[in-house]
Design a protein around this motif. Structure first.
Motif, PDB file in Angstrom:
ATOM      1  N   VAL A  90      17.451  56.787  43.619  1.00  0.00           N
ATOM      2  CA  VAL A  90      17.367  55.839  42.500  1.00  0.00           C
ATOM      3  C   VAL A  90      17.218  56.590  41.185  1.00  0.00           C
ATOM      4  CG1 VAL A  90      16.014  53.979  41.445  1.00  0.00           C
ATOM      5  CG2 VAL A  90      16.404  53.983  43.919  1.00  0.00           C
ATOM      6  N   ASP A  91      16.382  57.610  41.164  1.00  0.00           N
ATOM      7  CA  ASP A  91      16.207  58.396  39.942  1.00  0.00           C
ATOM      8  C   ASP A  91      17.493  59.115  39.540  1.00  0.00           C
ATOM      9  OD1 ASP A  91      13.756  57.943  38.743  1.00  0.00           O
ATOM     10  OD2 ASP A  91      12.683  59.327  40.049  1.00  0.00           O
ATOM     11  N   LEU A  95      19.290  58.948  35.963  1.00  0.00           N
ATOM     12  CA  LEU A  95      19.587  60.181  35.239  1.00  0.00           C
ATOM     13  C   LEU A  95      21.052  60.228  34.837  1.00  0.00           C
ATOM     14  CD1 LEU A  95      17.581  62.876  37.246  1.00  0.00           C
ATOM     15  CD2 LEU A  95      17.312  62.353  34.812  1.00  0.00           C
ATOM     16  N   ASN A  96      21.911  59.829  35.746  1.00  0.00           N
ATOM     17  CA  ASN A  96      23.348  59.803  35.457  1.00  0.00           C
ATOM     18  C   ASN A  96      23.680  58.714  34.432  1.00  0.00           C
ATOM     19  OD1 ASN A  96      26.193  60.645  36.158  1.00  0.00           O
ATOM     20  ND2 ASN A  96      26.301  58.493  36.757  1.00  0.00           N
ATOM     21  N   LYS A  97      23.039  57.562  34.573  1.00  0.00           N
ATOM     22  CA  LYS A  97      23.318  56.446  33.668  1.00  0.00           C
ATOM     23  C   LYS A  97      22.962  56.779  32.225  1.00  0.00           C
ATOM     24  CE  LYS A  97      22.315  51.535  32.873  1.00  0.00           C
ATOM     25  NZ  LYS A  97      21.675  50.308  33.409  1.00  0.00           N
ATOM     26  N   TYR A  98      21.848  57.492  32.039  1.00  0.00           N
ATOM     27  CA  TYR A  98      21.353  57.765  30.687  1.00  0.00           C
ATOM     28  C   TYR A  98      21.594  59.211  30.238  1.00  0.00           C
ATOM     29  CZ  TYR A  98      18.940  53.310  31.363  1.00  0.00           C
ATOM     30  OH  TYR A  98      18.643  51.984  31.604  1.00  0.00           O
ATOM     31  N   ILE A 173      14.129  54.388  27.436  1.00  0.00           N
ATOM     32  CA  ILE A 173      15.009  55.498  27.817  1.00  0.00           C
ATOM     33  C   ILE A 173      16.402  55.280  27.235  1.00  0.00           C
ATOM     34  CG2 ILE A 173      16.147  56.647  29.752  1.00  0.00           C
ATOM     35  CD1 ILE A 173      13.625  56.063  31.423  1.00  0.00           C
ATOM     36  N   ALA A 174      16.890  54.047  27.302  1.00  0.00           N
ATOM     37  CA  ALA A 174      18.211  53.729  26.775  1.00  0.00           C
ATOM     38  C   ALA A 174      18.282  53.931  25.260  1.00  0.00           C
ATOM     39  CB  ALA A 174      18.576  52.287  27.122  1.00  0.00           C
ATOM     40  N   LEU A 175      17.152  53.746  24.579  1.00  0.00           N
ATOM     41  CA  LEU A 175      17.096  53.904  23.124  1.00  0.00           C
ATOM     42  C   LEU A 175      16.706  55.319  22.703  1.00  0.00           C
ATOM     43  CD1 LEU A 175      15.304  50.538  22.192  1.00  0.00           C
ATOM     44  CD2 LEU A 175      17.739  51.101  21.908  1.00  0.00           C
ATOM     45  N   GLY A 176      16.426  56.170  23.674  1.00  0.00           N
ATOM     46  CA  GLY A 176      16.058  57.542  23.356  1.00  0.00           C
ATOM     47  C   GLY A 176      14.611  57.709  22.942  1.00  0.00           C
TER      48      GLY A 176
END
Length: 203
Positions: A90-91, A95-98, A173-176
């Protein structure tokens, strides 16, 4: 929100597993791994947890014989390792997505990765399922049912809070605003080179 999707998948996995009165079942995953990877992994994850919950119930039988208990302990050990591997999967997904997100200089790391928070959400789904059963058990006393109803309310509140925390973390995470740094569990007792007892048994 991600948590809404995850909670629905966990509920479906538990209900599917519980539809048969068998402890060991082949996972009936309705999701296609290539088309919806994260849903596929989440269903598998909760299925593993549901199976292990059943193992944990059985091994606590005070009349279980030593030989059966040892066999079951080995199954629990294997299940724990598979569970850990699945959480790390899942992690890797996140990691790949973001991976292309521009991380802020002020970004901070979270105390746990998204996957380990999601792991707790899966276990919580099982607690809620089983606690609800206790509130409607026909052979239980009124006091027992009332006590379990109070516990169920707390568990539901906990799920609401944990779900919100997971959604907030993923959004950050998506927004940094936060970044992922995943440490593998590196469990040593299953490794024949790291566990001195296993290492000695090979000599």
């Amino acid at each position: 929100m991600f948590s809404k999707k995850a909670n629905a998948i966990f509920k479906d996995a538990i209900n599917t597993y519980k539809s048969k009165e068998e402890v060991e079942q082949k996972c009936s995953n309705p999701f296609n791994k290539k088309e919806d990877l994260i849903s596929f992994i989440l269903f598998e994850k909760c299925w593993i947890d549901a199976t292990q919950w059943a193992y944990e119930d059985i091994i606590r039988n005070p009349t279980i014989n030593a030989e059966d208990a040892l066999v079951l302990k080995r199954k629990i050990d294997t299940s724990n390792q598979v569970r850990t591997n699945t959480v790390e999967h899942v992690d890797r997904y996140f990691l790949n997505k973001y991976k292309d997100i521009s991380v802020s200089k002020e970004a901070k790391i979270n105390s746990e990765s998204p996957a380990w928070a999601i792991d707790r959400l899966s276990i919580l789904a099982l607690k809620i399922y089983h606690m609800h059963l206790e509130t409607v058990r026909e052979d239980a006393s009124k006091t027992h049912k009332e006590n379990c109803s109070q516990k169920l309310t707390i568990l539901l509140d906990q799920r609401t809070d944990l779900s919100a925390a997971i959604d907030d973390l993923l959004q950050d995470i998506a927004l940094g605003k936060k970044y992922m740094k995943v440490y593998k569990q590196m469990k040593m007792y299953n490794d024949a080179e790291l566990n001195p007892v296993l290492r000695a048994s090979k000599q």
